[in-house]
Enzyme design. Structure first.
Site, PDB file in Angstrom:
ATOM      1  N   LYS A 188      44.882  38.046  39.988  1.00 33.13           N
ATOM      2  CA  LYS A 188      44.803  39.337  40.694  1.00 33.13           C
ATOM      3  C   LYS A 188      45.698  39.318  41.938  1.00 33.13           C
ATOM      4  CE  LYS A 188      41.737  40.904  37.826  1.00 33.13           C
ATOM      5  NZ  LYS A 188      41.867  39.872  36.793  1.00 33.13           N
TER       6      LYS A 188
HETATM    7  N1  T4K Z   1      36.470  43.287  34.382  1.00 30.94           N
HETATM    8  C1  T4K Z   1      37.758  43.482  34.040  1.00 30.94           C
HETATM    9  C2  T4K Z   1      38.213  44.869  33.720  1.00 30.94           C
HETATM   10  C3  T4K Z   1      38.655  42.411  34.023  1.00 30.94           C
HETATM   11  O1  T4K Z   1      39.951  42.605  33.674  1.00 30.94           O
HETATM   12  C4  T4K Z   1      38.184  41.126  34.365  1.00 30.94           C
HETATM   13  C5  T4K Z   1      39.093  39.993  34.357  1.00 30.94           C
HETATM   14  C6  T4K Z   1      36.831  40.966  34.708  1.00 30.94           C
HETATM   15  C7  T4K Z   1      35.999  42.078  34.706  1.00 30.94           C
HETATM   16  C8  T4K Z   1      36.247  39.639  35.054  1.00 30.94           C
HETATM   17  O2  T4K Z   1      36.852  39.079  36.200  1.00 30.94           O
HETATM   18  P1  T4K Z   1      36.627  37.505  36.532  1.00 30.94           P
HETATM   19  O3  T4K Z   1      35.248  37.124  36.098  1.00 30.94           O
HETATM   20  O4  T4K Z   1      37.705  36.760  35.814  1.00 30.94           O
HETATM   21  O5  T4K Z   1      36.785  37.452  38.042  1.00 30.94           O
HETATM   22  C9  T4K Z   1      42.767  37.189  32.694  1.00 30.94           C
HETATM   23  C10 T4K Z   1      41.910  36.784  33.870  1.00 30.94           C
HETATM   24  O6  T4K Z   1      41.321  35.508  33.683  1.00 30.94           O
HETATM   25  C11 T4K Z   1      40.798  37.766  34.098  1.00 30.94           C
HETATM   26  O7  T4K Z   1      40.314  37.546  35.405  1.00 30.94           O
HETATM   27  C12 T4K Z   1      41.334  39.194  34.005  1.00 30.94           C
HETATM   28  N2  T4K Z   1      40.314  40.154  34.120  1.00 30.94           N
HETATM   29  C13 T4K Z   1      42.056  39.421  32.703  1.00 30.94           C
HETATM   30  C14 T4K Z   1      42.639  40.811  32.613  1.00 30.94           C
HETATM   31  O8  T4K Z   1      43.129  38.515  32.629  1.00 30.94           O
HETATM   32  P2  T4K Z   1      42.992  35.857  30.523  1.00 30.94           P
HETATM   33  O9  T4K Z   1      42.009  35.097  29.718  1.00 30.94           O
HETATM   34  O10 T4K Z   1      43.985  36.693  29.854  1.00 30.94           O
HETATM   35  O11 T4K Z   1      43.635  34.937  31.664  1.00 30.94           O
HETATM   36  P3  T4K Z   1      44.524  33.673  31.727  1.00 30.94           P
HETATM   37  O12 T4K Z   1      43.813  32.723  32.588  1.00 30.94           O
HETATM   38  O13 T4K Z   1      44.917  33.254  30.361  1.00 30.94           O
HETATM   39  O14 T4K Z   1      45.816  34.219  32.515  1.00 30.94           O
HETATM   40  C15 T4K Z   1      46.691  35.223  32.032  1.00 30.94           C
HETATM   41  C16 T4K Z   1      48.121  34.819  32.332  1.00 30.94           C
HETATM   42  O15 T4K Z   1      48.284  34.623  33.724  1.00 30.94           O
HETATM   43  C17 T4K Z   1      48.541  33.502  31.711  1.00 30.94           C
HETATM   44  O16 T4K Z   1      49.025  33.699  30.434  1.00 30.94           O
HETATM   45  C18 T4K Z   1      49.600  32.981  32.656  1.00 30.94           C
HETATM   46  C19 T4K Z   1      49.192  33.558  33.994  1.00 30.94           C
HETATM   47  N3  T4K Z   1      48.531  32.558  34.850  1.00 30.94           N
HETATM   48  C20 T4K Z   1      47.167  32.411  34.794  1.00 30.94           C
HETATM   49  C21 T4K Z   1      46.539  31.498  35.609  1.00 30.94           C
HETATM   50  C22 T4K Z   1      45.027  31.321  35.560  1.00 30.94           C
HETATM   51  C23 T4K Z   1      49.308  31.779  35.692  1.00 30.94           C
HETATM   52  O17 T4K Z   1      50.561  31.905  35.703  1.00 30.94           O
HETATM   53  N4  T4K Z   1      48.679  30.882  36.521  1.00 30.94           N
HETATM   54  C24 T4K Z   1      47.320  30.718  36.522  1.00 30.94           C
HETATM   55  O18 T4K Z   1      46.796  29.894  37.303  1.00 30.94           O
HETATM   56  O19 T4K Z   1      42.158  36.763  31.521  1.00 30.94           O
END
Ligand code: T4K
Length: 385
Positions: A188
């Site tokens: 975020k």
């Molecule tokens: N409600 C809504 C509408 C949401 O979109 C979300 C979360 C939530 C509730 C719940 O929020 P939290 O409980 O997470 O606070 C990602 C995020 O993890 C998630 O927070 C977010 N929305 C969602 C839209 O996107 P994933 O599973 O697609 O995330 P992840 O970790 O695979 O990251 C996506 C991309 O970001 C990676 O392909 C590369 C980049 N990345 C990610 C991380 C963690 C980086 O470059 N560095 C990093 O450290 O869900």
């Protein structure tokens, strides 16, 4: 400038606090002997965010998923919760985890937000709350939603995971409904690595949120079923170190979003989902949708990933097609959005020239894929004719 695939851009690339500022705070935390449980840095961050959002209470939590659970527990008794299906799994799972039943409503195809014209038809005697999502940072039509909630005696909890720094008109997201829930996950625009906050203008709700965040405990005992939703001092330290950078981040995000929007304007078959018409947004998300040839979405993502443009499909599959939720029937706009939407890189990692070059590659790859597709389709059509 032409796109250099050796210098990739990544959807979700975190904004990090200046390392020296953060490390100084980390050292102070470690020396302090107070690491978590409503510590001084968490309280300082709550105060600063309360000022920033102009909302009375900010309750920092471990993440938005737990924040949604805590808000639901604080405000809603057993029953149904109306929400969009086109959202991250966390929105629906927070409700089911607490024992509530999600009632999924289709989205408006333009904004990709809960279609307010379909909410009332989904209300039953068991409905307790509406849980809209400020999708991609764009504030919902909060006045229309509040009118429906008032008419039917329902609570409103906003999933504001995407919307920190966004506004409805000139009013910051954070004080609408009965509570709003922000995500401060690493991806975020403002983040505490993992984290979130529940915000409200109601004193009683805030007290209940704080109690549920820490095992339902009061100074005299335990009189609610709570959980452990406490944020640590190290997470708050990152937030405190990044917050001063936020105005510049939001400005640049929006500038890059301008460049991206301009690059896709007039391109037949592609659009950027509009996110800045009810107010300002944090500009964090550039969401591309294939309005034609959606069947080429995954091939386009694969081709872009191979060119150093790391994109993701969102939110596929949508929540009403997840295990345990398959009772919502057909939600056509949701299903099309889930099949046709791509989150593309945006924000601080891009210069103006790189943003433009990235968009040129996306358009070129889209045309390459869809003209090839058209040729195959033509061949098949000619064969069957
Ligand atoms: N409600 C809504 C509408 C949401 O979109 C979300 C979360 C939530 C509730 C719940 O929020 P939290 O409980 O997470 O606070 C990602 C995020 O993890 C998630 O927070 C977010 N929305 C969602 C839209 O996107 P994933 O599973 O697609 O995330 P992840 O970790 O695979 O990251 C996506 C991309 O970001 C990676 O392909 C590369 C980049 N990345 C990610 C991380 C963690 C980086 O470059 N560095 C990093 O450290 O869900």
């Amino acid at each position: 400038m032409t796109w250099d695939p050796n210098v990739p851009a990544v959807f979700g690339k975190p904004n990090v606090a200046p390392t020296s500022v953060f490390m100084e705070r980390v050292a102070a935390v470690m020396a302090s002997g107070w690491l978590t449980n409503n510590g001084p840095r968490v309280r300082e961050l709550e105060e600063l965010i309360s000022e920033f959002l102009n909302v009375k209470h900010v309750v920092m939590v471990t993440n938005a998923t737990i924040g949604l659970q805590i808000a639901l527990r604080a405000l809603v008794s057993a029953g149904e919760v109306i929400m969009p299906s086109f959202t991250f799994a966390a929105t629906a799972q927070a409700a089911t985890w607490c024992g509530y039943t999600p009632r999924f409503v289709d989205i408006d195809p333009v904004s990709q937000q809960l279609d307010i014209n379909k909410i009332e038809a989904a209300i039953t005697p068991q409905t307790r709350a509406i849980l809209p999502v400020h999708m991609w940072g764009e504030a919902c039509d909060v006045r229309a939603i509040q009118d429906i909630a008032n008419k039917h005696g329902l609570k409103v909890i906003y999933d504001a995971a995407h919307a920190f720094g966004s506004t409805y008109g000139d009013i910051p997201v954070g004080g609408f409904g009965d509570a709003e829930v922000f995500s401060f996950h690493a991806t975020k625009c403002f983040n505490t690595l993992e984290g979130g906050a529940v915000t409200t203008n109601c004193d009683e709700t805030a007290e209940r949120l704080r109690q549920i965040r820490a095992f339902g405990m009061t100074p005299c005992g335990v009189d609610a079923i709570g959980t452990n939703g406490k944020m640590s001092e190290l997470h708050a330290a990152h937030g405190l170190s990044l917050l001063p950078e936020l105005p510049a981040i939001i400005r640049w995000n929006n500038h890059i979003l301008d460049v991206i929007e301009a690059s896709f304007s007039g391109i037949d078959g592609l659009r950027i989902v509009p996110t800045r018409y009810r107010g300002r947004t944090n500009g964090q998300y550039a969401i591309l949708q294939l309005t034609r040839h959606a069947e080429q979405r995954d091939a386009l993502i694969e081709s872009l990933n191979g060119r150093g443009i790391h994109c993701r499909p969102y939110f596929a599959p949508p929540c009403h097609l997840h295990t345990g939720c398959k009772d919502a029937g057909h939600l056509p706009h949701t299903e099309f959005a889930a099949a046709s939407t791509i989150a593309i890189p945006s924000g601080m990692q891009l210069s103006e020239a790189r943003a433009k070059a990235m968009c040129d590659v996306i358009v070129r790859e889209f045309h390459a894929l869809t003209s090839a597709y058209m040729t195959v389709a033509d061949v098949l059509q000619r064969k069957s004719a």
